[in-house]
Design an enzyme around this catalytic site. Structure first.
Site, PDB file in Angstrom:
ATOM      1  N   SER A  42       0.826  -1.213   0.000  1.00  0.00           N
ATOM      2  CA  SER A  42       0.000   0.000   0.000  1.00  0.00           C
ATOM      3  C   SER A  42       0.858   1.260   0.000  1.00  0.00           C
ATOM      4  CB  SER A  42      -0.911   0.033   1.236  1.00  0.00           C
ATOM      5  OG  SER A  42      -1.728  -1.094   1.295  1.00  0.00           O
TER       6      SER A  42
HETATM    7  N1  SAH Z   1      -0.826  -4.853   4.160  1.00  0.00           N
HETATM    8  C1  SAH Z   1      -0.104  -5.124   2.940  1.00  0.00           C
HETATM    9  C2  SAH Z   1      -0.944  -4.763   1.722  1.00  0.00           C
HETATM   10  C3  SAH Z   1      -1.068  -5.938   0.843  1.00  0.00           C
HETATM   11  S1  SAH Z   1      -2.215  -5.877  -0.458  1.00  0.00           S
HETATM   12  C4  SAH Z   1       1.255  -4.504   2.928  1.00  0.00           C
HETATM   13  O1  SAH Z   1       1.582  -3.758   3.870  1.00  0.00           O
HETATM   14  O2  SAH Z   1       2.039  -4.774   2.013  1.00  0.00           O
HETATM   15  C5  SAH Z   1      -3.509  -6.922   0.156  1.00  0.00           C
HETATM   16  C6  SAH Z   1      -3.185  -8.355   0.416  1.00  0.00           C
HETATM   17  O3  SAH Z   1      -4.413  -8.992   0.791  1.00  0.00           O
HETATM   18  C7  SAH Z   1      -2.643  -9.144  -0.764  1.00  0.00           C
HETATM   19  O4  SAH Z   1      -1.399  -9.676  -0.434  1.00  0.00           O
HETATM   20  C8  SAH Z   1      -3.691 -10.243  -0.983  1.00  0.00           C
HETATM   21  O5  SAH Z   1      -3.133 -11.488  -1.367  1.00  0.00           O
HETATM   22  C9  SAH Z   1      -4.337 -10.334   0.393  1.00  0.00           C
HETATM   23  N2  SAH Z   1      -5.677 -10.965   0.398  1.00  0.00           N
HETATM   24  C10 SAH Z   1      -6.676 -10.824  -0.496  1.00  0.00           C
HETATM   25  N3  SAH Z   1      -7.735 -11.599  -0.144  1.00  0.00           N
HETATM   26  C11 SAH Z   1      -7.389 -12.231   1.012  1.00  0.00           C
HETATM   27  C12 SAH Z   1      -8.039 -13.171   1.862  1.00  0.00           C
HETATM   28  N4  SAH Z   1      -9.265 -13.643   1.605  1.00  0.00           N
HETATM   29  N5  SAH Z   1      -7.385 -13.601   2.958  1.00  0.00           N
HETATM   30  C13 SAH Z   1      -6.135 -13.169   3.250  1.00  0.00           C
HETATM   31  N6  SAH Z   1      -5.450 -12.283   2.484  1.00  0.00           N
HETATM   32  C14 SAH Z   1      -6.074 -11.815   1.372  1.00  0.00           C
END
Ligand code: SAH
Length: 214
Positions: A67
């Site tokens: 993000s």
């Molecule tokens: N907090 C992260 C942002 C990652 S983007 C950071 O600091 O880098 C969002 C993430 O949510 C992705 O890696 C994606 O794979 C995950 N995601 C999407 N659906 C999900 C689910 N049902 N359960 C767990 N993770 C999920």
């Protein structure tokens, strides 16, 4: 694996990033301090490390993103994290948001559905000495085993507010979740001591989807 280092140059770039975030309206000193300390370039893929301190979302593996720093700061500020709180994160991704929460003294539990990202985040957080508990699984289920949580933060775009997450939120708890299909509205959900829910809205953002199933 080649080790990354944190140089004076990186530290200087982080100070500048903090000033940018201040100008954009982030006022929580606790959040800004964590951003100044956590080396974001460790969480960014090799090759685009030099972009780590721009206020931008960046690609990580598997078509996902780390993000934008402003979004991380905004969500974390809204979450109102205090030292010692149990915080559940949905969407570990790079592990950067989890590191920020750990740096602020929270006990962090974070769920990711993609194995490679989960493993990579685990490696980086270990390298930096952050003791977050990471789980591979479906965030829609939350993480019942360690519930209830004082705070829950969702970092992928949800179509609605998952019932399991609401259940796992402690009385007087807060949850920050971006909800919507095309763009997402940032919602702050507060639970009172009688388990009644209140929702407030905090502007529009853009996230990768919250995918059902692990
Ligand atoms: N907090 C992260 C942002 C990652 S983007 C950071 O600091 O880098 C969002 C993430 O949510 C992705 O890696 C994606 O794979 C995950 N995601 C999407 N659906 C999900 C689910 N049902 N359960 C767990 N993770 C999920």
């Amino acid at each position: 694996m080649i080790e990354k280092t944190d140089t004076l140059l990186h530290k200087g770039l982080r100070k500048k990033l903090v000033e940018t975030l201040r100008k954009k309206g982030i006022s929580s000193e606790a959040v800004l301090q964590a951003i100044e300390i956590v080396p974001r370039h460790f969480f960014v893929p090799f090759g685009i490390e030099n972009m780590a301190y721009l206020d931008q979302a960046l690609p990580i593996d598997e078509g996902q993103t780390i993000s934008q720093p402003y979004t991380v700061a905004f969500q974390t500020q809204l979450l109102d994290v205090q030292r010692g709180m149990k915080v559940l994160e949905i969407g570990t991704g790079s592990g950067y948001q989890a590191a920020i929460l750990c740096q602020m003294g929270a006990k962090v539990f974070s769920v990711e559905r993609i194995y490679k990202l989960h493993k990579n985040a685990q490696y980086i957080l270990n390298t930096l000495g952050y003791k977050c508990q990471l789980f591979l699984g479906d965030g829609y289920a939350g993480k019942e085993a360690y519930a209830p949580y004082h705070r829950i933060i969702v970092t992928c775009a949800a179509a609605d507010i998952p019932e399991n997450l609401l259940k796992q939120l402690a009385p007087n708890g807060k949850m920050v979740i971006p909800v919507g299909i095309q763009t997402q509205e940032m919602l702050l959900i507060t639970k009172n001591d009688e388990n009644q829910i209140e929702v407030s809205k905090h502007g529009y953002f853009s996230f990768v989807p919250f995918v059902k199933g692990s």
